[in-house]
Design an enzyme around this catalytic site. Structure first.
Site, short mmCIF file in Angstrom:
data_model
loop_
_atom_site.label_atom_id
_atom_site.label_comp_id
_atom_site.label_asym_id
_atom_site.label_seq_id
_atom_site.Cartn_x
_atom_site.Cartn_y
_atom_site.Cartn_z
N SER A 106 21.67 -12.72 69.29
CA SER A 106 20.31 -12.73 69.87
C SER A 106 20.41 -12.42 71.35
CB SER A 106 19.69 -14.12 69.70
OG SER A 106 18.51 -14.23 70.48
N TYR A 110 20.21 -23.18 71.11
CA TYR A 110 20.04 -21.95 70.34
C TYR A 110 20.76 -20.80 71.07
CZ TYR A 110 18.18 -17.84 68.08
OH TYR A 110 18.08 -16.63 67.42
P1 NDP Z 1 13.71 -16.17 59.15
O1 NDP Z 1 13.40 -17.61 59.38
O2 NDP Z 1 12.64 -15.29 58.63
O3 NDP Z 1 15.00 -16.04 58.21
C1 NDP Z 1 16.10 -16.89 58.38
C2 NDP Z 1 16.98 -16.80 57.14
O4 NDP Z 1 18.13 -17.66 57.36
C3 NDP Z 1 16.28 -17.29 55.90
O5 NDP Z 1 16.58 -16.39 54.85
C4 NDP Z 1 16.90 -18.64 55.63
O6 NDP Z 1 16.99 -18.85 54.22
C5 NDP Z 1 18.30 -18.45 56.21
N1 NDP Z 1 18.94 -19.72 56.52
C6 NDP Z 1 18.58 -20.64 57.47
N2 NDP Z 1 19.39 -21.70 57.40
C7 NDP Z 1 20.27 -21.47 56.40
C8 NDP Z 1 21.35 -22.19 55.84
N3 NDP Z 1 21.71 -23.41 56.30
N4 NDP Z 1 22.05 -21.64 54.82
C9 NDP Z 1 21.71 -20.42 54.35
N5 NDP Z 1 20.70 -19.69 54.82
C10 NDP Z 1 19.99 -20.21 55.84
O7 NDP Z 1 14.22 -15.64 60.56
P2 NDP Z 1 14.86 -14.23 61.01
O8 NDP Z 1 14.93 -13.28 59.93
O9 NDP Z 1 14.15 -13.85 62.25
O10 NDP Z 1 16.31 -14.74 61.43
C11 NDP Z 1 17.49 -14.14 60.95
C12 NDP Z 1 18.55 -14.24 62.04
O11 NDP Z 1 18.10 -13.50 63.17
C13 NDP Z 1 18.83 -15.64 62.56
O12 NDP Z 1 20.22 -15.76 62.76
C14 NDP Z 1 18.09 -15.68 63.89
O13 NDP Z 1 18.67 -16.59 64.80
C15 NDP Z 1 18.26 -14.26 64.35
N6 NDP Z 1 17.33 -13.74 65.34
C16 NDP Z 1 15.97 -13.78 65.12
C17 NDP Z 1 15.12 -13.23 66.07
C18 NDP Z 1 13.63 -13.28 65.95
O14 NDP Z 1 12.94 -13.20 66.99
N7 NDP Z 1 13.08 -13.36 64.76
C19 NDP Z 1 15.65 -12.55 67.26
C20 NDP Z 1 17.07 -12.63 67.39
C21 NDP Z 1 17.87 -13.16 66.45
P3 NDP Z 1 16.73 -20.23 53.46
O15 NDP Z 1 15.78 -21.03 54.28
O16 NDP Z 1 16.21 -19.82 52.13
O17 NDP Z 1 18.10 -20.83 53.37
C1 8X3 Z 2 15.33 -14.93 68.92
C2 8X3 Z 2 14.80 -14.19 70.08
O1 8X3 Z 2 13.76 -14.42 72.37
O2 8X3 Z 2 13.16 -16.08 70.69
O3 8X3 Z 2 16.70 -15.03 68.97
O4 8X3 Z 2 15.33 -16.13 71.68
S1 8X3 Z 2 14.24 -15.27 71.26
#
Ligand code: NDP
Ligand code: 8X3
Length: 254
Positions: free
Chosen positions: A140, A153
């Protein structure tokens, strides 16, 4: 041609689900994991007419369960070409001094320990696949740029970045590539999870701007995984055009 197989964590939502769809479009076989089984079933039903799909309900924090899922991969799903370490979450958007310790632990357990669990379970498989294989970690911008409320985070995503770069050193000579994709603001369920399912707070964050979409990031994952085998993108930082930095904050006498 040997089948290309992607193993995706967190495939039940957001980036992970969009990435599954992107790889399916290109004919890759898929191993899809996440905790919400019904969503995995639905995605499998959607994609399996096009490509072979194996699903496994998995909490990445559970190292033994991760090993079991990998050991139980059926024939045809074992020679993984691309591991997408996507599962992750942010919690506790409030200031560090107001956070529940359990929320910090949950982020460390998921974003660091979980990612390490899956990497450890699959690293030798990827080495066997060899040239052209890749590990794509989802970091991120928060791992690089601090902002109020990023505390643990951001620190977990700094771990993801440094772990990704370090892996490159050890994997040199194996043909396995490693990339840390570092997205900025993207509209998924991320903010719902972060605010404990406060729809209003999530809508407010994305309102009136143009965040990245899950599909934007899926395209980046697909891109780095399908570059010629001699090309390794180390870090890929991606922000919406309408996001930048706010500058230094200064505490002043009133
Ligand atoms: P979502 O919440 O839409 O998706 C997160 C996914 O992670 C879900 O499929 C969830 O599945 C899974 N997950 C969470 N905890 C667990 C666990 N303990 N075991 C297995 N699976 C898990 O968020 P995003 O798609 O946005 O996030 C995906 C990644 O991108 C993350 O690592 C996040 O930190 C990162 N990210 C997101 C950004 C944003 O602004 N959206 C920007 C930068 C990075 P389930 O709950 O079914 O287990
Ligand atoms: C998620 C992006 O800007 O919320 O990793 O940290 S931000």
């Amino acid at each position: 041609m040997t089948a290309q197989i992607a193993f995706i964590t967190g495939a039940t939502s957001g980036f992970g689900r969009a990435t599954a769809r992107r790889f399916a479009e290109a004919g890759w076989a898929l191993v899809l994991t996440g905790r919400r089984s019904e969503r995995l079933e639905a995605l499998k039903a959607e994609l399996e007419a096009r490509v072979p799909v194996h699903i496994a309900t998995l909490d990445v924090r559970d190292a033994a369960a991760v090993q079991q899922v990998v050991a139980a991969l059926p024939e045809g799903f074992r020679r993984i070409t691309c591991l997408v370490n996507n599962a992750g979450l942010a919690l506790a958007p409030q200031k560090a001094q107001e956070v529940d310790l359990a929320d910090w632990h949950c982020m460390i357990d998921t974003n660091c320990t979980g990612l390490v669990n899956v990497t450890h379970a699959l690293i030798n498989t990827l080495i066997e696949t060899g040239r052209g294989a890749s590990i794509v970690n989802i970091g991120s911008v928060a791992g690089y740029y601090p902002y109020p409320g990023s505390h643990v985070y951001g620190a977990t995503k700094a771990f993801v970045r440094q772990f990704s770069l370090s892996l490159r050193c050890d994997l040199l000579g194996t043909g396995v590539r490693v990339t840390d994709i570092e997205p900025g603001l993207a509209e998924t369920e991320f903010t719902l999870v972060r605010t404990k399912w406060n729809q209003e707070a999530s809508d407010a964050l994305y309102r009136g701007t143009e965040p990245l979409s899950a599909e934007d990031i899926a395209e980046q994952v697909y891109y780095v995984a399908t570059l010629p085998a001699h090309v390794n993108i180390n870090r890929l930082e991606v922000m919406p055009t309408r996001q930048a930095w706010a500058g230094f904050a200064i505490d002043r006498d009133q």
